[in-house]
Design a protein around this motif. Structure first.
Motif: not given
Length: 550
Positions: A431-441
């Motif tokens: 149920d989530s969308l993470i687009a391009d070039n996203v940095m998640v720590e």
């Protein structure tokens, strides 16, 4: 991303109206630089959805209509945004008529000289905020079967005009209702059932004749004024079987005949397509004398100022001539004529138009509200922007379903850049969308959220049911719930926000705690010298009036 297979051109044109976005004050405070049409819905520009709908319908003659002040921003997006540059050819055109501004009504747009010159056939009008998973080809098919006229479709365009129109409405009281969503009041009457069985996926069972249409707010005002809802006897005499709906909303999908341009031109008081044009057209179908008052009869018969005197169409054959088919002379003529001549005469009879003009029908397609129905929604408030984005985030990706089975709104992957996601993070991919070039720590939690391109989510941040536009920075240890963050905004570390909207480029100070608020910069909101002078004059006038009363 999946697109419908190519299909023959429909011969229709499409106008996509790119409005000012006054219902998004947090994100379109400067509508010229940040027009509503470019706001992201589930990481795609808003205007991508109606354009995609047109291609899936088989319409490739597409024109975006916007105010001249917003033309540069939309042109830049069409040339640079990867979702818009990836559209099939031919690409949409952009028109910015000189007389169009942020306050021009939708019917007034049809009155502009540039639009009247542009539209040369029956056409489709769409809003830029439409999200419609339903196949437009099926809508077009339903219109052709129940509202289109064969003489108008295949003839030479001469009056009287017989093509009707079609509008679309959908239920707002769904499993996930959005508080405050606008609704309309419509009354419909059944279409006589066809003796020919319909296919399982046909939309014909959901079609009816539209007899009354107005916004719910206008209905409430009328009820307050009249102390009840007045129903004309003429409506009940003509349509004893009425169905009245008050929780549906006009999707602003209209399939319109070309003659509607002349109808709008003849009635300068018509401002809105949905409220005025469609509403009066529906009433003219049953209210005695209304079509003549509106000039509708004159338009249908082609007796407008631009009509050429003395023109005759294929329907001008006299009754005596048409009755000759059974005479011996005619039988002899048919027996001695060539097959080509016989076919031509049969075609002429099919394309013949009625001598007496009647008001063509306006149909209503009522979209079913079942759970598995295709997505159909307008996105014209921040609450709807969040709700529809989260709904689209649940659509399985192409990676999961395969190209053939994928929804037209499916993204290639749920997490476009897995390399940017550090270990020990929680992302609910279903149920989530993470687009391009996203940095998640590390130690972050992202649930039921949509994250735009180039965002940074710092260590320990927790996001639930949030929408982040491109370039957002969420600080360390932040807790965000049901928030919408504008482009390139930044939330300082340790902040807790619930049900908040954050304007683009805004810095939220560290350890901010806020709820149910629109966080906006005060820059540029100061009153000008002229505005202050006008306010002082108004204040002075008020004091003078008070002195007179004393």
């Amino acid at each position: 991303m999946p697109h419908a297979v190519s299909m023959p051109a429909t011969g229709l044109q499409a106008l996509i109206l790119c409005g000012p976005g006054s219902s998004f004050p947090t994100f379109t405070s400067n509508p010229d630089e940040n027009p509503k049409a470019l706001l992201p819905i589930a990481n795609r520009p808003m205007v991508w959805y109606p354009i995609d709908f047109c291609y899936r319908t088989g319409i490739t003659n597409i024109t975006l209509v916007c105010p001249p002040s917003a033309a540069d921003a939309i042109t830049t997006a069409l040339n640079t945004n990867p979702f818009l540059t990836g559209l099939p050819h031919p690409r949409p055109d952009l028109m910015a008529p000189h007389g169009l501004d942020q306050n021009t009504g939708t019917a007034e747009i049809l009155r502009l000289p540039e639009i009247r010159e542009l539209v040369t056939s029956d056409f489709v009008v769409l809003p830029c905020d439409l999200v419609c998973e339903l196949g437009g080809d099926k809508l077009l098919q339903a219109w052709m079967v129940k509202a289109a006229s064969l003489p108008d479709l295949l003839g030479d365009g001469e009056p009287p005009y017989c093509n009707g129109g079609l509008g679309v409405w959908y239920e707002t009281k769904t499993a996930t209702p959005v508080k405050g969503e606008e609704t309309d009041f419509i009354a419909t009457t059944p279409i006589p059932p066809s003796i020919v069985p319909t296919s399982k996926d046909s939309l014909l069972p959901h079609l009816s004749y539209l007899t009354y249409s107005m916004p719910k707010d206008s209905l409430n005002d009328l009820v307050d004024q009249k102390k009840g809802f007045p129903i004309r006897h003429g409506l009940l005499r003509n349509h004893p079987k009425l169905r009245m709906l008050t929780t549906h909303r006009d999707a602003h999908i209209y399939i319109l005949p070309k003659w509607i341009l002349d109808f709008v031109q003849e009635n300068e008081r018509l401002e809105s397509i949905g409220e005025d044009v469609i509403g009066w057209w529906a009433k003219a179908g049953w209210e005695t004398g209304l079509s003549a008052k509106l000039g509708l009869k004159k338009v249908i018969e082609g007796r407008t100022e631009k009509a050429e005197a003395g023109t005759s169409g294929p329907g001008d054959t006299s009754l005596t001539e048409s009755g000759l088919l059974d005479s011996p002379k005619t039988r002899e003529h048919y027996q001695t004529s060539s097959p080509a001549d016989f076919h031509k005469r049969q075609t002429d009879r099919i394309l013949a138009k009625p001598k007496e003009s009647t008001v063509p029908p306006i149909l209503a397609y009522i979209h079913p509200s079942r759970a598995d129905a295709p997505i159909l929604r307008r996105v014209d408030t921040a609450q709807l922007l969040l709700a529809v984005s989260l709904q689209l985030a649940k659509v399985p990706s192409v990676e999961e379903t395969g190209f053939e089975a994928a929804s037209p709104f499916a993204h290639a992957k749920k997490v476009a850049y897995p390399e940017g996601v550090k270990p020990r993070t929680t992302i609910t991919r279903q149920d989530s969308l993470i687009a391009d070039n996203v940095m998640v720590e590390e130690k972050t939690s992202i649930k039921e959220s949509v994250i735009g391109a180039n965002c940074q989510i710092k260590e320990g941040a927790k996001l639930f049911q949030c929408l982040l536009m491109d370039g957002v920075v969420v600080g360390k240890g932040c807790k965000l719930t049901r928030c919408i963050l504008g482009r390139r905004s930044e939330v300082g570390e340790g902040s807790t926000l619930t049900d908040c909207e954050v304007q683009e480029n805004l810095l939220v100070e560290p350890r901010t705690e806020d709820k149910d608020n629109k966080l906006m910069s005060s820059s540029g909101m100061e009153a000008s010298e002229q505005e202050m002078q006008e306010a002082l004059e108004d204040f002075g006038d008020g004091d003078e009036d008070s002195a007179m009363l004393v």
